[in-house]
Design an enzyme around this catalytic site. Structure first.
Site, PDB file in Angstrom:
ATOM      1  N   HIS A  76      35.139 -60.258   7.161  1.00 51.94           N
ATOM      2  CA  HIS A  76      35.337 -60.384   5.714  1.00 51.94           C
ATOM      3  C   HIS A  76      35.880 -59.067   5.167  1.00 51.94           C
ATOM      4  O   HIS A  76      35.516 -57.996   5.656  1.00 51.94           O
ATOM      5  CB  HIS A  76      34.010 -60.740   5.036  1.00 51.94           C
ATOM      6  CG  HIS A  76      34.187 -61.125   3.607  1.00 51.94           C
ATOM      7  ND1 HIS A  76      34.328 -60.197   2.609  1.00 51.94           N
ATOM      8  CD2 HIS A  76      34.303 -62.347   3.019  1.00 51.94           C
ATOM      9  CE1 HIS A  76      34.508 -60.836   1.454  1.00 51.94           C
ATOM     10  NE2 HIS A  76      34.491 -62.137   1.682  1.00 51.94           N
ATOM     11  N   ASN A 100      29.889 -68.609   0.471  1.00 50.60           N
ATOM     12  CA  ASN A 100      29.491 -67.272   0.917  1.00 50.60           C
ATOM     13  C   ASN A 100      28.712 -66.632  -0.235  1.00 50.60           C
ATOM     14  O   ASN A 100      29.306 -66.182  -1.206  1.00 50.60           O
ATOM     15  CB  ASN A 100      30.746 -66.452   1.255  1.00 50.60           C
ATOM     16  CG  ASN A 100      30.400 -65.004   1.596  1.00 50.60           C
ATOM     17  OD1 ASN A 100      29.241 -64.642   1.726  1.00 50.60           O
ATOM     18  ND2 ASN A 100      31.429 -64.176   1.734  1.00 50.60           N
ATOM     19  N   TRP A 101      27.399 -66.643  -0.106  1.00 47.23           N
ATOM     20  CA  TRP A 101      26.564 -66.154  -1.214  1.00 47.23           C
ATOM     21  C   TRP A 101      26.581 -64.624  -1.313  1.00 47.23           C
ATOM     22  O   TRP A 101      26.063 -64.065  -2.264  1.00 47.23           O
ATOM     23  CB  TRP A 101      25.123 -66.633  -1.033  1.00 47.23           C
ATOM     24  CG  TRP A 101      24.922 -68.113  -1.187  1.00 47.23           C
ATOM     25  CD1 TRP A 101      25.881 -69.057  -1.438  1.00 47.23           C
ATOM     26  CD2 TRP A 101      23.673 -68.817  -1.109  1.00 47.23           C
ATOM     27  NE1 TRP A 101      25.302 -70.299  -1.513  1.00 47.23           N
ATOM     28  CE2 TRP A 101      23.948 -70.196  -1.306  1.00 47.23           C
ATOM     29  CE3 TRP A 101      22.346 -68.437  -0.863  1.00 47.23           C
ATOM     30  CZ2 TRP A 101      22.949 -71.159  -1.292  1.00 47.23           C
ATOM     31  CZ3 TRP A 101      21.350 -69.404  -0.846  1.00 47.23           C
ATOM     32  CH2 TRP A 101      21.654 -70.749  -1.061  1.00 47.23           C
ATOM     33  N   LYS A 102      27.130 -63.959  -0.319  1.00 50.50           N
ATOM     34  CA  LYS A 102      27.137 -62.485  -0.293  1.00 50.50           C
ATOM     35  C   LYS A 102      25.695 -61.981  -0.484  1.00 50.50           C
ATOM     36  O   LYS A 102      24.763 -62.636  -0.031  1.00 50.50           O
ATOM     37  CB  LYS A 102      28.130 -61.934  -1.304  1.00 50.50           C
ATOM     38  CG  LYS A 102      29.523 -62.563  -1.106  1.00 50.50           C
ATOM     39  CD  LYS A 102      30.624 -61.898  -1.860  1.00 50.50           C
ATOM     40  CE  LYS A 102      31.943 -62.623  -1.549  1.00 50.50           C
ATOM     41  NZ  LYS A 102      33.103 -62.027  -2.190  1.00 50.50           N
ATOM     42  N   GLU A 119      41.987 -64.817   3.110  1.00 47.99           N
ATOM     43  CA  GLU A 119      41.402 -64.316   1.870  1.00 47.99           C
ATOM     44  C   GLU A 119      42.176 -63.080   1.422  1.00 47.99           C
ATOM     45  O   GLU A 119      41.873 -61.962   1.872  1.00 47.99           O
ATOM     46  CB  GLU A 119      39.935 -63.929   2.076  1.00 47.99           C
ATOM     47  CG  GLU A 119      39.021 -65.087   2.384  1.00 47.99           C
ATOM     48  CD  GLU A 119      37.599 -64.841   1.872  1.00 47.99           C
ATOM     49  OE1 GLU A 119      37.063 -65.741   1.224  1.00 47.99           O
ATOM     50  OE2 GLU A 119      37.046 -63.754   2.111  1.00 47.99           O
ATOM     51  N   SER A 127      38.637 -66.294  -5.392  1.00 51.16           N
ATOM     52  CA  SER A 127      38.592 -66.864  -6.748  1.00 51.16           C
ATOM     53  C   SER A 127      38.819 -68.372  -6.770  1.00 51.16           C
ATOM     54  O   SER A 127      39.480 -68.893  -7.671  1.00 51.16           O
ATOM     55  CB  SER A 127      39.581 -66.142  -7.669  1.00 51.16           C
ATOM     56  OG  SER A 127      39.212 -64.773  -7.804  1.00 51.16           O
ATOM     57  N   GLY A 132      33.124 -67.622  -2.924  1.00 46.62           N
ATOM     58  CA  GLY A 132      32.147 -66.575  -3.209  1.00 46.62           C
ATOM     59  C   GLY A 132      31.390 -66.887  -4.490  1.00 46.62           C
ATOM     60  O   GLY A 132      30.488 -67.735  -4.509  1.00 46.62           O
ATOM     61  N   GLY A 133      31.777 -66.241  -5.579  1.00 44.93           N
ATOM     62  CA  GLY A 133      31.052 -66.339  -6.846  1.00 44.93           C
ATOM     63  C   GLY A 133      30.719 -67.762  -7.272  1.00 44.93           C
ATOM     64  O   GLY A 133      29.591 -68.044  -7.701  1.00 44.93           O
ATOM     65  N   GLU A 171      35.152 -57.408   2.664  1.00 39.56           N
ATOM     66  CA  GLU A 171      34.120 -56.441   2.236  1.00 39.56           C
ATOM     67  C   GLU A 171      33.548 -55.699   3.441  1.00 39.56           C
ATOM     68  O   GLU A 171      33.196 -54.514   3.355  1.00 39.56           O
ATOM     69  CB  GLU A 171      33.033 -57.175   1.426  1.00 39.56           C
ATOM     70  CG  GLU A 171      33.545 -57.522   0.041  1.00 39.56           C
ATOM     71  CD  GLU A 171      33.001 -58.804  -0.557  1.00 39.56           C
ATOM     72  OE1 GLU A 171      31.949 -59.301  -0.100  1.00 39.56           O
ATOM     73  OE2 GLU A 171      33.644 -59.329  -1.497  1.00 39.56           O
ATOM     74  N   GLY A 185      36.964 -62.066  -5.923  1.00 38.03           N
ATOM     75  CA  GLY A 185      36.106 -61.617  -7.022  1.00 38.03           C
ATOM     76  C   GLY A 185      36.872 -61.126  -8.238  1.00 38.03           C
ATOM     77  O   GLY A 185      36.294 -60.508  -9.130  1.00 38.03           O
TER      78      GLY A 185
HETATM   79  P1  13P Z   1      35.192 -65.055  -4.751  1.00 40.36           P
HETATM   80  O1  13P Z   1      35.213 -66.559  -4.611  1.00 40.36           O
HETATM   81  O2  13P Z   1      34.034 -64.558  -5.554  1.00 40.36           O
HETATM   82  O3  13P Z   1      36.517 -64.517  -5.168  1.00 40.36           O
HETATM   83  O4  13P Z   1      34.936 -64.476  -3.275  1.00 40.36           O
HETATM   84  C1  13P Z   1      35.704 -64.945  -2.230  1.00 40.36           C
HETATM   85  C2  13P Z   1      35.104 -64.508  -0.960  1.00 40.36           C
HETATM   86  O5  13P Z   1      35.083 -63.329  -0.655  1.00 40.36           O
HETATM   87  C3  13P Z   1      34.518 -65.536  -0.084  1.00 40.36           C
HETATM   88  O6  13P Z   1      34.237 -65.019   1.163  1.00 40.36           O
END
Ligand code: 13P
Length: 259
Positions: A95, A9-11, A167, A213, A234-235, A97, A173
């Site tokens: 998600h 998930n590149w956000k 999640e 994470s 994510g990251g 967010e 994050g």
């Molecule tokens: P991180 O891997 O950056 O914690 O993000 C997780 C995420 O929200 C994947 O959708």
């Protein structure tokens, strides 16, 4: 039998040049992934470029959100049919967010899930509790509520075409991942619910990913838990090499599907 799935998930990261470079790196590093399915979810604007890079490869792609209507006066929104047209296999929905920063409700998310399914997309529904909810002992109550609401009105066959992701909000994050035991406990609970909402068979075949994470050095211990069927990253999905390592570490032992 569940083949683990690892989704990046590149956000809101990646212009066109970066997206092409990152997708090419993942494609070249995972030419024949064994025992794992992999997909990338770039921002909407990069989807056509990423689709072009990944076409003909085993890596799939998807989006990070969609609207529930097929068309209409919804300024700034993207319809699920538009994503299907770009060859998307997945769409991330609910998600944390989206829920917390953009005030998406369970009802909005349920409508999006149903719309995605209507267009042949696999909705990747995210559920998870906040740190405060966990402290209050509400983890199961929260994820159960989100799951029941997000899948409201779906038939067993529709649920079978879905993917779930646990999640925990406090792990996203932050660099603080859930321990394998904490994650496994919630995954087991969710699988029991899938059995109730669909069937025992669907519960056995439906993939439940862990997100929050996930890094190259913790991916194996998390994804080798019996009820964890891959990762939503994510990251760490913004670095091709690290993401490739996560995908490889998430593969079923021996390159075959988990029982
Ligand atoms: P991180 O891997 O950056 O914690 O993000 C997780 C995420 O929200 C994947 O959708």
């Amino acid at each position: 039998m569940r083949t683990p799935l690892v989704v990046g998930n590149w956000k809101m990261h990646g212009g066109l040049a970066e997206a092409r470079e990152l997708a090419s790196g993942v494609r070249d590093g995972l030419k024949r992934p064994r025992g794992v399915e992999v997909a990338l979810c770039p921002p909407f604007t990069a989807l056509p470029a990423v689709a072009e890079v990944l076409a003909g490869s085993p890596i799939g792609w998807g989006a990070q959100n969609c609207h529930w209507e097929d068309t209409g006066a919804f300024t700034g929104e993207i319809a699920p049919g538009m994503l299907a047209e770009l060859g998307c296999r997945f769409v991330i929905l609910g998600h944390s967010e989206r829920r917390h920063l953009f005030r998406e409700t369970d009802d909005d998310i349920a409508r999006k899930v149903a719309a995605a399914l209507r267009h042949g997309l696999q909705p990747l529904l995210c559920v998870g509790e906040t740190a405060e909810e966990r402290r209050q002992g509400l983890t199961f109550t929260v994820v159960e509520g989100q799951l029941r609401a997000g899948w409201a009105g779906l038939g067993a066959d529709e649920i079978a075409r879905s993917v779930l992701a646990y999640e925990p909000v406090w792990a996203i994050g932050t660099g603080v991942n859930a321990t394998p035991a904490q994650a496994a406990e919630v995954h087991g609970y969710l699988r029991g619910l899938v059995s109730e909402l669909a069937s025992k068979e669907t519960a056995q075949s439906l993939r439940i990913l862990y997100g929050g994470s996930v890094k190259p050095d913790n991916a194996a211990e998390l994804t080798q838990q019996p009820d964890i069927d891959g990762a939503l990253v994510g990251g760490a999905s913004l670095q091709a090499q690290g993401f490739i390592t996560i995908a490889k570490k998430s593969a079923s032992r021996g390159g075959s599907s988990k029982e």
